[in-house]
Design a protein around this motif. Structure first.
Motif, PDB file in Angstrom:
ATOM      1  N   VAL A  70       4.455  13.445   8.467  1.00 31.23           N
ATOM      2  CA  VAL A  70       4.168  13.424   7.036  1.00 31.23           C
ATOM      3  C   VAL A  70       5.066  12.435   6.297  1.00 31.23           C
ATOM      4  CG1 VAL A  70       4.198  14.778   4.913  1.00 31.23           C
ATOM      5  CG2 VAL A  70       3.287  15.785   7.019  1.00 31.23           C
ATOM      6  N   ALA A  71       6.365  12.520   6.534  1.00 35.04           N
ATOM      7  CA  ALA A  71       7.320  11.777   5.708  1.00 35.04           C
ATOM      8  C   ALA A  71       7.707  10.413   6.272  1.00 35.04           C
ATOM      9  CB  ALA A  71       8.591  12.615   5.522  1.00 35.04           C
ATOM     10  N   VAL A  72       7.454  10.180   7.557  1.00 35.52           N
ATOM     11  CA  VAL A  72       7.870   8.905   8.161  1.00 35.52           C
ATOM     12  C   VAL A  72       6.648   8.042   8.479  1.00 35.52           C
ATOM     13  CG1 VAL A  72       9.138   7.795  10.035  1.00 35.52           C
ATOM     14  CG2 VAL A  72       9.940   9.977   9.104  1.00 35.52           C
ATOM     15  N   THR A  73       5.911   8.419   9.524  1.00 34.04           N
ATOM     16  CA  THR A  73       4.783   7.569   9.933  1.00 34.04           C
ATOM     17  C   THR A  73       3.659   7.593   8.894  1.00 34.04           C
ATOM     18  OG1 THR A  73       3.796   9.387  11.203  1.00 34.04           O
ATOM     19  CG2 THR A  73       5.315   7.927  12.358  1.00 34.04           C
ATOM     20  N   GLY A  74       3.390   8.788   8.340  1.00 30.00           N
ATOM     21  CA  GLY A  74       2.330   8.887   7.341  1.00 30.00           C
ATOM     22  C   GLY A  74       2.645   8.083   6.098  1.00 30.00           C
ATOM     23  N   GLU A  75       3.878   8.182   5.625  1.00 23.34           N
ATOM     24  CA  GLU A  75       4.279   7.457   4.425  1.00 23.34           C
ATOM     25  C   GLU A  75       4.275   5.950   4.677  1.00 23.34           C
ATOM     26  OE1 GLU A  75       5.059   7.651   0.439  1.00 23.34           O
ATOM     27  OE2 GLU A  75       4.653   9.316   1.828  1.00 23.34           O
ATOM     28  N   THR A  76       4.706   5.548   5.869  1.00 20.96           N
ATOM     29  CA  THR A  76       4.713   4.123   6.213  1.00 20.96           C
ATOM     30  C   THR A  76       3.303   3.561   6.239  1.00 20.96           C
ATOM     31  OG1 THR A  76       6.724   4.407   7.526  1.00 20.96           O
ATOM     32  CG2 THR A  76       5.420   2.428   7.938  1.00 20.96           C
ATOM     33  N   GLN A  77       2.399   4.312   6.867  1.00 24.81           N
ATOM     34  CA  GLN A  77       1.012   3.870   6.950  1.00 24.81           C
ATOM     35  C   GLN A  77       0.379   3.786   5.558  1.00 24.81           C
ATOM     36  OE1 GLN A  77      -0.940   2.637   9.105  1.00 24.81           O
ATOM     37  NE2 GLN A  77      -2.946   2.885   8.139  1.00 24.81           N
ATOM     38  N   LYS A  78       0.676   4.762   4.713  1.00 20.65           N
ATOM     39  CA  LYS A  78       0.105   4.754   3.368  1.00 20.65           C
ATOM     40  C   LYS A  78       0.634   3.577   2.556  1.00 20.65           C
ATOM     41  CE  LYS A  78      -0.989   7.712  -0.536  1.00 20.65           C
ATOM     42  NZ  LYS A  78      -0.996   9.090  -1.055  1.00 20.65           N
ATOM     43  N   ASN A  79       1.913   3.291   2.669  1.00 18.55           N
ATOM     44  CA  ASN A  79       2.473   2.150   1.947  1.00 18.55           C
ATOM     45  C   ASN A  79       1.851   0.841   2.421  1.00 18.55           C
ATOM     46  OD1 ASN A  79       4.166   3.761   0.405  1.00 18.55           O
ATOM     47  ND2 ASN A  79       5.870   3.618   1.849  1.00 18.55           N
ATOM     48  N   ARG A  80       1.603   0.751   3.715  1.00 22.25           N
ATOM     49  CA  ARG A  80       0.957  -0.452   4.254  1.00 22.25           C
ATOM     50  C   ARG A  80      -0.464  -0.580   3.694  1.00 22.25           C
ATOM     51  NH1 ARG A  80      -2.625  -1.298   8.320  1.00 22.25           N
ATOM     52  NH2 ARG A  80      -2.641  -3.373   9.272  1.00 22.25           N
ATOM     53  N   LEU A  81      -1.191   0.538   3.637  1.00 19.54           N
ATOM     54  CA  LEU A  81      -2.563   0.507   3.109  1.00 19.54           C
ATOM     55  C   LEU A  81      -2.566   0.132   1.633  1.00 19.54           C
ATOM     56  CD1 LEU A  81      -5.589   1.031   3.455  1.00 19.54           C
ATOM     57  CD2 LEU A  81      -5.158   3.452   2.958  1.00 19.54           C
ATOM     58  N   ILE A  82      -1.604   0.646   0.877  1.00 22.07           N
ATOM     59  CA  ILE A  82      -1.523   0.316  -0.548  1.00 22.07           C
ATOM     60  C   ILE A  82      -1.308  -1.183  -0.734  1.00 22.07           C
ATOM     61  CG2 ILE A  82      -0.089   0.586  -2.608  1.00 22.07           C
ATOM     62  CD1 ILE A  82       0.342   3.518  -1.701  1.00 22.07           C
ATOM     63  N   GLN A  83      -0.437  -1.781   0.077  1.00 17.28           N
ATOM     64  CA  GLN A  83      -0.199  -3.214  -0.008  1.00 17.28           C
ATOM     65  C   GLN A  83      -1.475  -4.010   0.284  1.00 17.28           C
ATOM     66  OE1 GLN A  83       3.058  -4.064   2.641  1.00 17.28           O
ATOM     67  NE2 GLN A  83       4.580  -3.038   1.360  1.00 17.28           N
ATOM     68  N   ILE A  84      -2.248  -3.527   1.252  1.00 15.64           N
ATOM     69  CA  ILE A  84      -3.515  -4.193   1.585  1.00 15.64           C
ATOM     70  C   ILE A  84      -4.485  -4.084   0.414  1.00 15.64           C
ATOM     71  CG2 ILE A  84      -5.562  -4.024   3.059  1.00 15.64           C
ATOM     72  CD1 ILE A  84      -3.669  -3.188   5.346  1.00 15.64           C
ATOM     73  N   MET A  85      -4.596  -2.880  -0.175  1.00 12.52           N
ATOM     74  CA  MET A  85      -5.530  -2.664  -1.283  1.00 12.52           C
ATOM     75  C   MET A  85      -5.140  -3.456  -2.527  1.00 12.52           C
ATOM     76  SD  MET A  85      -6.076   1.453  -0.794  1.00 12.52           S
ATOM     77  CE  MET A  85      -7.180   1.653  -2.200  1.00 12.52           C
ATOM     78  N   GLN A  86      -3.875  -3.815  -2.640  1.00  8.66           N
ATOM     79  CA  GLN A  86      -3.414  -4.580  -3.801  1.00  8.66           C
ATOM     80  C   GLN A  86      -3.816  -6.043  -3.733  1.00  8.66           C
ATOM     81  OE1 GLN A  86       0.761  -3.692  -3.617  1.00  8.66           O
ATOM     82  NE2 GLN A  86       0.611  -1.925  -5.014  1.00  8.66           N
ATOM     83  N   GLN A  87      -4.284  -6.487  -2.550  1.00  7.42           N
ATOM     84  CA  GLN A  87      -4.617  -7.913  -2.414  1.00  7.42           C
ATOM     85  C   GLN A  87      -5.864  -8.174  -1.567  1.00  7.42           C
ATOM     86  OE1 GLN A  87      -1.110  -9.588  -0.620  1.00  7.42           O
ATOM     87  NE2 GLN A  87      -1.039  -8.053   1.000  1.00  7.42           N
ATOM     88  N   THR A  88      -6.638  -7.122  -1.253  1.00  9.11           N
ATOM     89  CA  THR A  88      -7.815  -7.276  -0.399  1.00  9.11           C
ATOM     90  C   THR A  88      -8.992  -6.527  -1.019  1.00  9.11           C
ATOM     91  OG1 THR A  88      -6.398  -7.355   1.559  1.00  9.11           O
ATOM     92  CG2 THR A  88      -8.735  -6.927   1.932  1.00  9.11           C
TER      93      THR A  88
END
Length: 513
Positions: free
Chosen positions: A61-79
Motif C-alpha cells: 500500500v505505502a511503498v510499491t502502490g504509492e510509487t506506481q500511483k505517482n508514476r501514473l500521475i506523472q504520465i497523466m500530466q503529460q500524456t
C-alpha cells in the motif's frame, strides 16, 4: 543505509510483489518467511528479513502502490488518456467509484490499462460522480481538459444519458470527450429484450431447472445417476443470471445436451415428489415446441456471445469496430429480411417495413430447427406461430442493436480507413476525414503535415518491409510509427500520435445510450 540493509529491503519488496502477482494471501507470509529461513540458513539477506502479513500489506500500500500511483500521475500530466469508470457498493454499503486509466505506454509499445483510484461517493447521481472525478484529477494537478480523450462506462442513464449525465457534465469541460458505453452490456441487453418475444414459460423453465436441482444434494445425485445410466457424463445445469453476459447461451446448451435425462428425471420427480414445480417443468420439457425454441436459441445466442467475446479482446478493436458491427448486423438481417434489401441498402436506411421481410416459411432458424421441424408432426398453426415468434425475436434483436450501436458515428466510420487491408489496397486517399475528430491531439494547423505522412506511408513497399503479414491494426501501426530517420527521430510522429491516442478510446467499449 548500508548495502546489506538495502538488499534486505529489496528482498522484502520482491517477496511482496511476488505474492501480489501470484494472488497469494498475505497471511502466507507468516509461515513463508520462517520456511525460507529454515531452507536457506546460510543466506544472510534472508535471515535479516523481518516480515509478516501486516508489514507485507503496508509495503504494497505505502511503498510499491504509492510509487506506481505517482508514476501514473506523472504520465497523466503529460500524456493523452481515457478513463474507464464503474460504480459499486462495498461490504460496508459505502458507494465507491473505481477509475481505470487507459493510455499508450511508450516504454512497452502498447496500450495499457492501469488502476488509478477508488473514490468514495457522497451520492450516486451524475453531479456527485462528475464532481468526485474532477476533484480527484485536480487534486493531482492532472490537466484533464487537455489530455482526457474518452470515458467508458456501463449503460446506466446516470453515466451516458443525453441530458445531465456524467458524460454530458464532463463534456462541459472537455467538448471533444468521446463517450463509449460497454458493448458487452449492450449486447446482453439486446439478447434479453429479444428473448421477451419468446413464450414466457421458456425462460422460467430454464431458471426452475437450476433452482429445483440445486435445492437438494439428493436431487443432484439422482440426476447424475440417470445421466450415467444413459451413458452421459454427469454435468450440472448452470444458473441463468440476468447480469452475466454469456450465461443464457450456456444454460440453453447444457439443457439441450441433457434433454433426455432431464425429461426422465422430472417425469419421475413429478410422480415421487408430487411437487407442482416438478410437474410443470416435466410438462414443458415434454412439449416438442419447447425443444424447437431451445434449438433456435442454441443457434442465435452464440451469434451474440461470439460478438461479446470479440469485443472482450485484449487488443484495441476501435479501428475495425464499425466494419465488424456492420458485417454482423447484415448477417443477422439476412436471416429474416429479403436478400435484395440486405445486399443493396445502406444499413442505416433499412426501415424494417413488413413488405421487406421474407415469407415466414423462408426465415432461417438454423439447421437443427429445420431438421427437427421436418422430423416432427407439428400442426400448421403451431408451425406458423413458431416462425412468427422467431421472426419477432430477430426483429427485436436487430432493433435493439441499431438503437444501441452508433452506426452513424463519424469517428468509427472514418477511422476504419486505418485498417491494414485498406492501406495495402490503397482504398484511402487521405487521412483528412479522421483528423477533425482529434482536435486536441493534432491541431488543424498540422493536418496537412499529418496527411503528408499518411500519403508517404501509403507508398511504402509493404512486402519488402514484411508488413503484409500484419493483419492486426495495432501491430501494423506500431511497426509503421516506430520507423526512424537518419537522426533517429520518429519518421511519422503525427500518425504515431493519432493512432496511439485513438486506441486509448477503448477496445471493449462502443455503443449508444
Amino acid at each position: 543505509m548500508l548495502p546489506s540493509e538495502l538488499a534486505t529491503v529489496d528482498a522484502c519488496i520482491r517477496l511482496c510483489l511476488y505474492a501480489v502477482h501470484k494472488n497469494i494471501s498475505f497471511r502466507a507470509m507468516d509461515e513463508l518467511i520462517p520456511t525460507l529461513k529454515a531452507s536457506f540458513p546460510d543466506s544472510k539477506i534472508l535471515n535479516s528479513v523481518r516480515m509478516c502479513r501486516t508489514k507485507a500489506a503496508r509495503i504494497i500500500v505505502a511503498v510499491t502502490g504509492e510509487t506506481q500511483k505517482n508514476r501514473l500521475i506523472q504520465i497523466m500530466q503529460q500524456t493523452y488518456f481515457s478513463i474507464i469508470v464503474d460504480e459499486s457498493t462495498d461490504i460496508t454499503s459505502e458507494k465507491v467509484l473505481c477509475v481505470v486509466v487507459r493510455y499508450y505506454d511508450e516504454n512497452v509499445g502498447h496500450i495499457r490499462d492501469v488502476f488509478f483510484d477508488l473514490i468514495e461517493l457522497d451520492a450516486s447521481n451524475a453531479s456527485s460522480i462528475k464532481t468526485a472525478i474532477v476533484k480527484r484529477l485536480d487534486q493531482f494537478n492532472i490537466p484533464y481538459k487537455k489530455f482526457m480523450l474518452g470515458i467508458g462506462s456501463d449503460n446506466a442513464a446516470v453515466m451516458v444519458g443525453q441530458r445531465h449525465s456524467v458524460t454530458s457534465l464532463l463534456r462541459d469541460d472537455c467538448p471533444h470527450l468521446v463517450s463509449v458505453p460497454c458493448i458487452c452490456h449492450s449486447l446482453a441487453l439486446c439478447a434479453s429484450y429479444a428473448s421477451k418475444k419468446l413464450p414466457d414459460h421458456l425462460e422460467q423453465m430454464l431458471k426452475d431447472i437450476y433452482s429445483y436441482l440445486s435445492a437438494s444434494p439428493v436431487r443432484l445425485q439422482q440426476f447424475d445417476k440417470i445421466q450415467c445410466m444413459l451413458d452421459f457424463n454427469p454435468i450440472r445445469v448452470p444458473r441463468m443470471h440476468d447480469v452475466r453476459f454469456l450465461s443464457r447461451g450456456q444454460v440453453v446448451k447444457a439443457v439441450l445436451s441433457r434433454y433426455e435425462p432431464l425429461q426422465i428425471y422430472f417425469g419421475l420427480a413429478s410422480n415421487v415428489d408430487n411437487l407442482s414445480n416438478a410437474s410443470k417443468i416435466h410438462k414443458t420439457l415434454a412439449d416438442t415446441v419447447t425443444e424447437i425454441y431451445l434449438l433456435f436459441l442454441d443457434f442465435i445466442l452464440p451469434f451474440v456471445d461470439n460478438m461479446n467475446k470479440l469485443f472482450q479482446s485484449e487488443k484495441p478493436e476501435i479501428i475495425s469496430l464499425h466494419a465488424t458491427l456492420s458485417r454482423k448486423l447484415r448477417q443477422l438481417l439476412s436471416y429474416f429480411i429479403k436478400d435484395d434489401v440486405t445486399r443493396s441498402t445502406n444499413l442505416t436506411d433499412i426501415k424494417f417495413h413488413p413488405h421487406d421481410f421474407k415469407p415466414v416459411h423462408d426465415v432461417y432458424l438454423g439447421v437443427k430447427v429445420a431438421t427437427k421441424l421436418d422430423a416432427s408432426k407439428i400442426e400448421k398453426t403451431q408451425l406458423l406461430a413458431i416462425q412468427n415468434t422467431c421472426t419477432a425475436f430477430y426483429l427485436e434483436l436487430a432493433l435493439q442493436m441499431f438503437k444501441r450501436f452508433q452506426l452513424e458515428n463519424e469517428i468509427y466510420k472514418s477511422i476504419q480507413m486505418l485498417e491494414p487491408i485498406n492501406i495495402f489496397e490503397g482504398r484511402c486517399l487521405s487521412v483528412g476525414p479522421v483528423l477533425p475528430h482529434f482536435p486536441t491531439v493534432i491541431p488543424d494547423s498540422m493536418w496537412q503535415d499529418a496527411d503528408n505522412e499518411f500519403n508517404e506511408i501509403k507508398h511504402l513497399n509493404f512486402k519488402c518491409l514484411g508488413l503484409t503479414q500484419l493483419n492486426d491494426a495495432e501491430d501494423f501501426w506500431i511497426k509503421i510509427t516506430n520507423f526512424r530517420d537518419r537522426n533517429d527521430a520518429l519518421k511519422y510522429p503525427l500518425m504515431a500520435l493519432m493512432t496511439y491516442e485513438s486506441n486509448t478510446i477503448f477496445t471493449t467499449f462502443i455503443g449508444g445510450s
